[in-house]
Design an enzyme around this catalytic site. Structure first.
Site, PDB file in Angstrom:
ATOM      1  N   GLN A 142      -4.501  -1.249   9.882  1.00 21.19           N
ATOM      2  CA  GLN A 142      -4.405  -2.577   9.267  1.00 21.19           C
ATOM      3  C   GLN A 142      -5.021  -3.631  10.192  1.00 21.19           C
ATOM      4  O   GLN A 142      -4.756  -3.649  11.390  1.00 21.19           O
ATOM      5  CB  GLN A 142      -2.933  -2.906   8.968  1.00 21.19           C
ATOM      6  CG  GLN A 142      -2.715  -4.211   8.227  1.00 21.19           C
ATOM      7  CD  GLN A 142      -3.318  -4.227   6.819  1.00 21.19           C
ATOM      8  OE1 GLN A 142      -3.471  -3.191   6.172  1.00 21.19           O
ATOM      9  NE2 GLN A 142      -3.669  -5.411   6.341  1.00 21.19           N
TER      10      GLN A 142
ATOM     11  N   ASP B 264     -10.475   3.368   4.272  1.00 22.95           N
ATOM     12  CA  ASP B 264     -10.749   1.925   4.201  1.00 22.95           C
ATOM     13  C   ASP B 264     -12.252   1.644   4.139  1.00 22.95           C
ATOM     14  O   ASP B 264     -12.665   0.532   3.809  1.00 22.95           O
ATOM     15  CB  ASP B 264     -10.176   1.239   5.455  1.00 22.95           C
ATOM     16  CG  ASP B 264      -9.123   0.201   5.124  1.00 22.95           C
ATOM     17  OD1 ASP B 264      -9.070  -0.232   3.964  1.00 22.95           O
ATOM     18  OD2 ASP B 264      -8.368  -0.166   6.035  1.00 22.95           O
TER      19      ASP B 264
ATOM     20  N   LYS C 138       0.838  -1.206   0.000  1.00 23.24           N
ATOM     21  CA  LYS C 138       0.000   0.000   0.000  1.00 23.24           C
ATOM     22  C   LYS C 138       0.872   1.255   0.000  1.00 23.24           C
ATOM     23  O   LYS C 138       0.624   2.195  -0.751  1.00 23.24           O
ATOM     24  CB  LYS C 138      -0.909  -0.004   1.242  1.00 23.24           C
ATOM     25  CG  LYS C 138      -2.003  -1.082   1.195  1.00 23.24           C
ATOM     26  CD  LYS C 138      -2.748  -1.210   2.522  1.00 23.24           C
ATOM     27  CE  LYS C 138      -3.723  -2.374   2.470  1.00 23.24           C
ATOM     28  NZ  LYS C 138      -4.470  -2.585   3.723  1.00 23.24           N
TER      29      LYS C 138
HETATM   30  N1  GUN Z   1      -6.762  -6.730   6.396  1.00 24.37           N
HETATM   31  C1  GUN Z   1      -7.117  -7.478   5.328  1.00 24.37           C
HETATM   32  N2  GUN Z   1      -7.632  -6.686   4.355  1.00 24.37           N
HETATM   33  C2  GUN Z   1      -7.594  -5.434   4.817  1.00 24.37           C
HETATM   34  C3  GUN Z   1      -7.976  -4.176   4.259  1.00 24.37           C
HETATM   35  O1  GUN Z   1      -8.472  -4.050   3.141  1.00 24.37           O
HETATM   36  N3  GUN Z   1      -7.760  -3.099   5.063  1.00 24.37           N
HETATM   37  C4  GUN Z   1      -7.230  -3.211   6.305  1.00 24.37           C
HETATM   38  N4  GUN Z   1      -7.096  -2.105   7.031  1.00 24.37           N
HETATM   39  N5  GUN Z   1      -6.878  -4.353   6.857  1.00 24.37           N
HETATM   40  C5  GUN Z   1      -7.055  -5.455   6.104  1.00 24.37           C
END
Ligand code: GUN
Length: 284
Positions: free
Chosen positions: A97, A120, A53
């Site tokens: 996350q 998110d 990311k």
């Molecule tokens: N853990 C697995 N997928 C995601 C996501 O799309 N965003 C976040 N913040 N954590 C995750």
């Protein structure tokens, strides 16, 4: 006949090139988009996702910060960090996350993110907006799936879409997004009986189960569009989806591979949401 392979990597690269131009335009107005990622603990898979990311942000000209907190950080410490980022004008998007360590109340932390910075789309404000059909920030993986379906001109209205998985991150939001586009929706999950009866009637089948090779060729209607959201490790360490790709691709009409399907779109959508968050700031 073999299915058309939906090249998520190529679609994501094209989108990211467009986003880079938009980010430059915002930066030229003195508003370089900024993303902060909070990661608690050192789960290797989470660290890899976060690295991807952050790299995508850098490539698009988005400023990014990673806040790596120790696994034993108390919940109050995580909440305090999120509050600091909420009030930091350099930061337009705040992402925590997941998963968080077991001693931390995940919904409480997600609710602390300012809705205007919820790139998110996990805050109840964003989830509620999606529920009533007026999306605010849409979670990145479901947004990426819709992007792929639309770019590939796969018709949604009037089709039967079956989603396997009912998570807040993928299953529920993708079902709502497909419903909004006039698909007929079935959500299947671990307690569904006769799963194959449902999946075999799907024109669009979304697998978000988290189990290697869970969807087999006998579960797929010939010609269906199969979207594989899984990211599982095979015993040999290879990244594999929830769909038994080699056999299903001879039945499906189109299919997303793993890797190179939905995954790259998730990252591109995060960049897109961060730009939207920054752009909203220009309207303050
Ligand atoms: N853990 C697995 N997928 C995601 C996501 O799309 N965003 C976040 N913040 N954590 C995750």
């Amino acid at each position: 006949m073999s299915a058309h392979i939906i090249d998520g990597k190529a679609h994501a690269a094209a989108l990211r090139a467009e986003l880079k131009i938009q980010a430059a335009a915002l930066s030229a107005k003195g508003l370089q988009p900024g993303l902060a990622v909070v990661i608690v603990g050192d789960d290797p898979a989470s660290r890899t996702y976060v690295r991807n990311k952050v790299r995508a942000c850098e490539e698009a000209g988005v400023y990014s910060e990673t806040h790596q907190l120790p696994a034993d950080t108390p919940e109050s410490g995580v909440l305090a960090r999120v509050r600091e980022l909420n009030s930091n004008p350099r930061i337009h998007g705040v992402l925590v996350q997941l998963p968080l360590p077991a001693h931390i109340n995940e919904p409480r932390v997600l609710a602390e993110v300012l809705p205007q910075k919820d790139v998110d789309g996990f805050h109840v404000h964003s989830a509620g907006a999606l529920f009533v059909g007026a999306p605010h920030f849409v979670p990145c993986t479901p947004a990426g799936i819709i992007y792929l379906l639309e770019k590939e001109s796969i018709s949604i209205a009037g089709r039967h879409a079956v989603v396997i998985g009912r998570s807040n991150i993928v299953g529920k939001p993708i079902a709502l997004l497909l419903l909004q586009r006039d698909a007929t929706i079935t959500i299947c999950h671990s307690r569904t009986t006769d799963l194959g009866v449902h999946t075999r009637s799907a024109d669009i089948l979304v697998a978000a189960v988290g189990r290697l090779n869970f969807v087999t060729a006998d579960m797929v209607k010939p010609g269906a569009c199969v979207i594989d959201v899984g990211t599982n490790r095979a015993p040999d360490g290879k990244l594999c989806g929830d769909v038994d790709y080699e056999t299903v691709k001879s039945v499906a009409g189109s299919i997303t591979p793993v890797p190179g399907g939905v995954g790259p779109m998730t990252v591109a959508m995060l960049v897109a949401n961060t730009l939207r968050a920054a752009d909203h700031r220009t309207q303050d």
